[in-house]
Design a protein around this motif. Sequence first.
Motif, PDB file in Angstrom:
ATOM      1  N   ALA A 172      26.022  36.028  50.841  1.00 43.88           N
ATOM      2  CA  ALA A 172      27.152  35.947  49.925  1.00 43.88           C
ATOM      3  C   ALA A 172      28.393  36.609  50.508  1.00 43.88           C
ATOM      4  N   VAL A 173      28.226  37.759  51.156  1.00 41.84           N
ATOM      5  CA  VAL A 173      29.374  38.446  51.770  1.00 41.84           C
ATOM      6  C   VAL A 173      29.999  37.560  52.846  1.00 41.84           C
ATOM      7  N   HIS A 174      29.158  36.903  53.634  1.00 40.45           N
ATOM      8  CA  HIS A 174      29.690  36.039  54.686  1.00 40.45           C
ATOM      9  C   HIS A 174      30.346  34.782  54.114  1.00 40.45           C
ATOM     10  N   ALA A 175      29.884  34.331  52.962  1.00 45.04           N
ATOM     11  CA  ALA A 175      30.415  33.091  52.396  1.00 45.04           C
ATOM     12  C   ALA A 175      31.810  33.269  51.815  1.00 45.04           C
ATOM     13  N   VAL A 176      32.130  34.478  51.342  1.00 49.23           N
ATOM     14  CA  VAL A 176      33.441  34.723  50.742  1.00 49.23           C
ATOM     15  C   VAL A 176      34.518  34.683  51.830  1.00 49.23           C
TER      16      VAL A 176
END
Length: 531
Positions: A62-66
Motif C-alpha cells: 500500500a505504501v508503494h502504491a500511493v
Amino acid sequence: MTTATAAATAAPPADPTAVPGAGPARAFSRVGPGWRYRLESLPIERARAGAVAAALVVATTAVHAVNLTAAPQRLAEEGDIAARAWAVENLRALTPGTYTYDGPPLGWLQLGAWTWLTGAFDRGPSAVGAVRPAMLIALAVSAALLWVLARRLELPRWAAATALVLFGLSPLAVDLHRQVLVENLAVPWILAAFVLATSPRQRLAAQAGAGLCLGVAVLTSGTALLLVPALALLLWRATAAENRWMVLAVAASLFLLVCGAFAVGAAARGELLPGDAGPSLLEGAWHQAFERPSTGSVLDGGSAARATVSGWLDLDPVGPVLALAAAPLALVTLRRVAPMAAGFLAVGAIVVRPGYLPPSLPVLLLPLGAVLVAGAAAAVWRWYGEGRPARGRVLAGAGALVAVATAAAWAGDLGTLVGRDADAPLRDATRWIVDAAPADATLVVDDAIWVDLVEAGVDPDRLTSYAALVADTGRGADRPRPAPEHDLVVVTGAYRSFRAGHPQLAVAVGNSTPVVAFGSGDERVEIRRVG
C-alpha cells in the motif's frame, strides 16, 4: 462368583463415543465432528503468523502504491526498459532498434507480457507509469517470499517482521522498488531460489527448482550471477551430508540449462562470438562487465560513484550501515544466515571497485541486508537477552531507540515519495514538444519520454534517445545522427548526474541556448536549441 465375574458386573456401561485406549471420557470431549473439535484443532499459532505476514505485505504494498507514478521522477534507465517492453508488445522485437546484447532479455519479455495482458500502455499516464504497477506486483511477491525465507532460516516472527520493514518501507526501498528496473523483476526469482533451497523436507525437486529459479533471475538481470556462490552454500548447508553433491549437481544442471538456452539462441543466430560488425553475446557481456564508462571510485569525493552512494545514504542512513555491520557477524557466527552474508558481500563488492557503479545495485542488496540485520538482532537477543530479564530489558530499550531513530530518519523522505508530484516537469516537457516544437525539428530526448513522444505521433526518425547516442556501433548498434546535428536537445537529471557517460550530448549542450525549462533542482528539465 469369581473375581473376574464380579469385576465385569461392577463395571459401568461403555461409552459408545469413547476412543479405545483413550481413557475415561472428559466433560467436553474433543472427539467427533462437532464445532468445538474443529475450532480447537485449528493451528492457531500458524494462523496468527500468517496474519502478521499478510498484514505486513499489504501495508508495504500500500505504501508503494500511493503516488506510484509521480515519485520518484522517471529516469532514463526506466524509459529504456519501458521502450523495450513497448517494442516486445508493438514491434515483436526485443528493442526498438537492433538488439546488441547489452543485457539478458528475459526482463523485457516479462514486462512485455505484462503490458500485453493488462493493456498497460493504453491506460498509463506515461510509458514508464504504465509499467510501474508491474514493479508493485514484484514487490508484493518478494515481500511474501522474504517472510518465508526468514522463517525457514529459523528467525523468530519479530525478526522476520523486522526484515520485511527494512526491505519494503525504507525511503531507499520505496524509491528503488517503484522504478522500472530489471533487478526488481529478478528479486522474486532470487528469493524463490533461496526459499526452495531451504525447503525443510529437503526434496530434490525443490532443490533443483532453486537452480532453475536463479537461472531465470540471471536471464532477467545479469548481476544476479553474483549470487550463485550464495545459493550453492545455502544448498550445501541445508542438505544432508550424503546427498550434497547430488543436489548441487542437479541444481547446477538446471541453472546451466536455463542460462545456456540464451547462449544457444545466440549461437543459432551466429551472434555468440565476435564478428565483423554484428552483435555478439560474448563481446556484449565483456563490455557490460569491464568497458562501460567509469563512474570513478567511491573513495573519490568528486566522482559520480561517490554521488550515487551519497544519494543512497541520504534516503536511508540507517539500513545500509546496519547491514554492513551485520554481514561479517553473520558470515562468521551465524551458520544458517551466512550464505546471505556471502551474497551481500559479493554484490556489495561492486560498490568499492573502480569502474561503473549501477544506480540500481541496492535492489539486490536490500533483501539480503534485511535478512542479515534481522538475523543479527535475533542472535544478539538469543545470546544476551533470552532468559535474562535485566539484560533483556536493556536490549529491548536499545532496540526501541534504534527503531525510533530509524523512523525519524525515514519520515521526511517517505512523506516526499508519497506526497509530491516529481514527474510533472517531464510531463510538461513532453506536452511542449508535441504542441510547440517545430514539426520538422530533430531532437535528442531522454529515454524516459521517447515512447510517450512516439505514442503522441512524433516520427521516431526525428528522435534520438540518450541510450542510442552512447550505443557502440561496433557491436551492431544502430548509428544515430550525431547529437550536434539535432535541432533541439532535452536536458534532464540523467545527463547532469553523469555527464562523462554522454560525451556527444555534452558537445550539443555546450553549443546550445535555452528555449524553455520546467521544474527546478534535480528534477529540472530544459529544452535547448542547438547551434
